[in-house]
Design an enzyme around this catalytic site. Sequence first.
Site, PDB file in Angstrom:
ATOM      1  N   GLY A   1      -4.757   4.863   4.139  1.00 24.01           N
ATOM      2  CA  GLY A   1      -4.041   3.854   3.360  1.00 24.01           C
ATOM      3  C   GLY A   1      -4.987   2.878   2.708  1.00 24.01           C
ATOM      4  O   GLY A   1      -6.179   2.842   3.012  1.00 24.01           O
ATOM      5  N   ASN A   2      -4.439   2.100   1.780  1.00 27.86           N
ATOM      6  CA  ASN A   2      -5.207   1.049   1.124  1.00 27.86           C
ATOM      7  C   ASN A   2      -4.902  -0.287   1.780  1.00 27.86           C
ATOM      8  O   ASN A   2      -3.812  -0.470   2.305  1.00 27.86           O
ATOM      9  CB  ASN A   2      -4.779   0.943  -0.350  1.00 27.86           C
ATOM     10  CG  ASN A   2      -5.434   1.967  -1.220  1.00 27.86           C
ATOM     11  OD1 ASN A   2      -6.197   2.798  -0.756  1.00 27.86           O
ATOM     12  ND2 ASN A   2      -5.129   1.922  -2.499  1.00 27.86           N
ATOM     13  N   ARG A   3      -5.819  -1.215   1.686  1.00 24.83           N
ATOM     14  CA  ARG A   3      -5.532  -2.570   2.136  1.00 24.83           C
ATOM     15  C   ARG A   3      -4.668  -3.251   1.091  1.00 24.83           C
ATOM     16  O   ARG A   3      -5.032  -3.306  -0.077  1.00 24.83           O
ATOM     17  CB  ARG A   3      -6.828  -3.363   2.283  1.00 24.83           C
ATOM     18  CG  ARG A   3      -7.515  -3.152   3.592  1.00 24.83           C
ATOM     19  CD  ARG A   3      -8.709  -4.050   3.716  1.00 24.83           C
ATOM     20  NE  ARG A   3      -8.356  -5.449   3.870  1.00 24.83           N
ATOM     21  CZ  ARG A   3      -9.242  -6.431   3.977  1.00 24.83           C
ATOM     22  NH1 ARG A   3     -10.512  -6.158   3.926  1.00 24.83           N
ATOM     23  NH2 ARG A   3      -8.853  -7.681   4.124  1.00 24.83           N
TER      24      ARG A   3
ATOM     25  N   PRO B   1       0.839  -1.196   0.000  1.00 25.77           N
ATOM     26  CA  PRO B   1       0.000   0.000   0.000  1.00 25.77           C
ATOM     27  C   PRO B   1       0.880   1.255   0.000  1.00 25.77           C
ATOM     28  O   PRO B   1       2.103   1.160   0.034  1.00 25.77           O
ATOM     29  CB  PRO B   1      -0.724  -0.107   1.339  1.00 25.77           C
ATOM     30  CG  PRO B   1       0.297  -0.755   2.237  1.00 25.77           C
ATOM     31  CD  PRO B   1       1.118  -1.678   1.366  1.00 25.77           C
TER      32      PRO B   1
ATOM     33  N   ALA C   1      -0.866  -0.986  -4.324  1.00 25.79           N
ATOM     34  CA  ALA C   1      -2.182  -0.381  -4.142  1.00 25.79           C
ATOM     35  C   ALA C   1      -1.938   1.065  -3.716  1.00 25.79           C
ATOM     36  O   ALA C   1      -1.928   1.386  -2.527  1.00 25.79           O
ATOM     37  CB  ALA C   1      -2.972  -1.140  -3.089  1.00 25.79           C
TER      38      ALA C   1
END
Length: 218
Positions: free
Chosen positions: A29-31, A17, A95
């Site tokens: 944040g992204n997973r 991420p 990501a």
Amino acid sequence: MTASSLAGRRIVVSAGPTFEDLDPVRFIGNRSSGRMGFAIAAAAARRGADTVLVAGPVQLATPAGVHRVDVRSAAQLRDAVLAALPADAYIGAAAVADWTPRAAAARKLKKRDGEDTLTLELVRTPDVLAEVAAHPRRPRRVVGFAAETEDLEANARAKLHAKGVDLVAGNLVGIAGGGFESERNALLVVGHDGVHALGPDTKTVLAGQLLDLVARGW
Ligand code: CTP
């Protein structure tokens, strides 16, 4: 089919991420576990490629033979990826957060009595994949990922055209038995000449199969 050798090739992979800081203790944040990108970098190095892995914040060991550059934010990821060019391929498995706070506070944001809502102003991050695809030093192969909860093929194909890349590896997320934290996954790889369904299999096996598609015609 024997695995294609990547000796003499330079492959840049992004993984994990990005974290966009709001203040010294909070982020957006992204997973993403980073496992798919790390598996791709490991497989590329095993096949002899000069491999650069630009890694967002993850707790994963550096694969053997891989040059790892750790980053935190989308802006840092962009700088590290562009600094790693020229390359034969860029595989954008990270990501990357699409949005970042307009400004990160230098001090911890404190809540005040009577405040029931908080409005954050976010701005778009650089689209690293699209930037690499349009770069004067564009790698011969630029590969993106699409994590989707539905309409996988259509969404992957839309990204292929919108971002000007050669392949988009779509994976379904939010379903049991695959995706984020799992060691297994399945990919629907959309290219300009057709669609390739890979897996379900381990991320290591999928990484090898994806590299076969990337290196086709080399
Ligand atoms: N990507 C990137 N830079 C960004 C955002 C995404 O390089 N700022 C790359 C990712 O590494 C991945 C692909 O673009 O290869 C994902 O595409 P994206 O459009 O960001 O996916 P989503 O945000 O899931 O798309 P959408 O908003 O259409 O759901």
